[in-house]
Write an enzyme that holds these catalytic residues in place. Structure first.
Site, short mmCIF file in Angstrom:
data_model
loop_
_atom_site.label_atom_id
_atom_site.label_comp_id
_atom_site.label_asym_id
_atom_site.label_seq_id
_atom_site.Cartn_x
_atom_site.Cartn_y
_atom_site.Cartn_z
N GLU A 172 0.80 -1.23 0.00
CA GLU A 172 0.00 0.00 0.00
C GLU A 172 0.83 1.29 0.00
OE1 GLU A 172 -2.75 -0.46 3.27
OE2 GLU A 172 -3.58 -2.32 2.43
N ASN A 213 2.05 -4.58 -3.45
CA ASN A 213 0.65 -4.92 -3.24
C ASN A 213 -0.13 -3.67 -2.84
OD1 ASN A 213 -1.35 -7.11 -2.90
ND2 ASN A 213 -1.29 -6.60 -0.73
N HIS A 249 -10.51 -5.85 -2.26
CA HIS A 249 -11.54 -5.74 -1.23
C HIS A 249 -12.69 -4.97 -1.87
CE1 HIS A 249 -9.01 -7.41 1.85
NE2 HIS A 249 -8.07 -6.51 1.63
N GLU A 277 -6.23 -10.40 -2.00
CA GLU A 277 -7.02 -10.27 -0.76
C GLU A 277 -8.50 -10.16 -1.09
OE1 GLU A 277 -5.44 -7.24 1.88
OE2 GLU A 277 -3.39 -7.58 1.18
N ASP A 279 -12.33 -10.21 -1.23
CA ASP A 279 -13.61 -10.42 -0.57
C ASP A 279 -14.61 -9.45 -1.20
OD1 ASP A 279 -12.96 -7.96 0.81
OD2 ASP A 279 -12.16 -9.10 2.48
#
Length: 473
Positions: A172, A213, A249, A277, A279
């Site tokens: 990030e 990432n 996300h 990641e 979801d």
């Protein structure tokens, strides 16, 4: 032959071999605690790790080390061929005090993976969050913090040399507008900290693939373009970078239309790409329509990765709603993962499987095939009596049923009739009696129980019947 075809051809050979290897892994997994046979899907149900291998990718999950046992551990080992420690490898977890390291959580994840034939995604070496105070609040010159950072990388990546498949080396680094996030590393060291971190990771573990990432970079936008330009610049400088992680996300209804094109443009820079990641959250309690849409969106994200030759794989950020970070960070949202809180597959699980080549048997989509009525008939002091009605709203007879829910306020069941009720923590499962196992289309069964409560007796808001989400009636 195109690169994608080469990957698929090679993977076919790997899958054939994995049938032998997987058998050994399954035998090993069987040594640990196993759920009751009725708690698991039939053998004919899809196995995500095998389907993914046939497509030449991996399918992984983030895990919590302390939960890698029982049903949670069994599903992790059986369904996924890659695992990521959710927190156990972050700086604050392993080096809370300068020079003093704690490895128990990270070791547990790596050991579990190796025992189950899985790869490990190391997460994460350099990140602005979950840093110990001595790093985030230290007084640093560029040289001193660079030394601290590279020493930390050398120690952690070096400890697991040869055992980590991918490292999220830098996590990030960008703001939403594409400018650099003003982390302690950015402000003290400057733009070069990313290249410094990647070089240190390569020195510590030459075999691991090194990634940068970030989140909200799944589609083409200002932030993903900044990441694209960073990768291009690092490649031009000869800095070791092997891949880009797109966290994903996502919110229901907001899967970027440019996802596959964005994956492809990074691949065209000669780097790998991974969905790291994934979801897809929604407002809760979920409706049947929401769960059906979530299935379609998990399928679409998975298909976008499969379609690009250099998309290495996908990791869901926790496979079960009972281990999801979403409710703690997004008020009113949840149900973001492929399994519910009771470890039952949701429609999203089947959407993933379909994108990986699994062919459904043509039976009706289970979403909305049941309706549940819940009513408290009497309540006193710390006790209550409740009645539950389960209706089969599908066109197919049900033969044997298990109704699952989670208590929202810490209640517990003390006695039940017309069903066998078991409870573990907040999770409750009610199984049919011998005389009411069949529910014809349009018919219903009713059972009841006594329970205890303290502080509140809020009704459950979601039920699943044999793994299928039900509507509330």
């Amino acid at each position: 032959m195109k690169p994608q075809s080469l990957r698929r051809a090679a993977s076919a050979i790997l899958v054939a071999a994995s049938l032998v290897i997987g058998g050994a892994a399954s035998a090993h997994a069987a040594d640990g605690p196993q759920p009751a046979a009725a708690d698991r899907q039939a053998a004919a149900e899809p196995v995500l790790r095998d389907l993914a291998a046939a497509q030449g990718i991996y399918y992984g999950t983030a895990v919590t080390a302390s939960k890698l046992n029982g049903t949670y551990g069994t599903i992790t080992g059986e369904q996924f061929d890659s695992i990521t420690p959710g927190n156990e490898m972050k700086w604050g977890s392993v080096e809370a005090t300068r020079g003093s390291f704690t490895w128990s959580g990270a070791d547990a994840v790596v050991d579990f993976a190796e025992a189950h034939g899985q790869r490990v995604r190391g997460h994460t070496l350099v990140w602005h969050s979950q840093l110990p105070d001595w790093v985030s609040n230290g007084t640093w010159t560029a040289d001193t913090l660079r030394t601290v950072m590279t020493d930390h990388i050398a120690t952690e990546a070096g400890r697991y040399q040869g055992r980590i498949d991918h490292w999220d080396v830098v996590n990030e680094p960008f703001n939403e507008d594409g400018t650099r996030r003003q982390s302690v590393f950015q402000t003290a060291i400057g733009d070069s900290y990313i290249a410094d971190a990647l070089r240190a990771a390569r020195a510590a573990d030459p075999a691991a693939k090194l990634y940068v990432n970030d989140y909200n970079v799944e589609g083409v936008n200002a932030k993903s373009t900044a990441l694209y330009n960073l990768v291009k610049s690092l490649k031009e400088q000869g800095v070791p970078i092997d891949g880009v992680g797109l966290q994903a996300h996502l919110i229901l209804g907001q899967v970027p239309s440019t996802l596959q094109a964005n994956i492809q443009r990074f691949a065209d820079l000669d780097v790998d790409v991974a969905i790291t990641e994934l979801d897809i959250r929604m407002t809760v309690p979920p409706t049947s329509a929401q769960l059906a849409q979530q299935k379609a969106e998990y399928k679409a994200v998975t298909a976008a990765c499969v379609a690009v030759a250099r998309c290495e794989g996908i990791t869901v950020w926790g496979f079960t709603d009972s281990d999801s970070w979403i409710p703690d960070f997004f008020d009113g949202y949840g149900a973001a993962t492929p399994y519910d809180e009771n470890f039952q597959p949701k429609p999203a699980y089947y959407g993933i499987a379909e994108a990986l080549g699994w062919v459904d048997d043509g039976s009706p989509d289970p979403v909305g095939a049941c309706a549940v009525g819940y009513a408290v008939q009497s309540q006193w002091n710390t006790g209550f009596t409740a009645q539950v009605t389960v209706r089969n709203t599908s066109t197919t007879a049900i033969s044997g049923w298990r109704l699952a829910w989670s208590w929202p306020a810490g209640q517990s069941v003390t006695q039940a009739w017309n069903a066998t009720v078991t409870q573990s923590g907040a999770a409750v499962t009610a199984a049919n009696a011998s005389y009411n196992a069949a529910i014809a289309p349009g018919a219903a069964v009713t059972f009841g129980f006594n329970g205890s409560w303290s502080g509140g007796n809020t009704a459950p808001t979601a039920f699943t019947l044999n793994g299928t989400a039900c509507t509330m009636s």
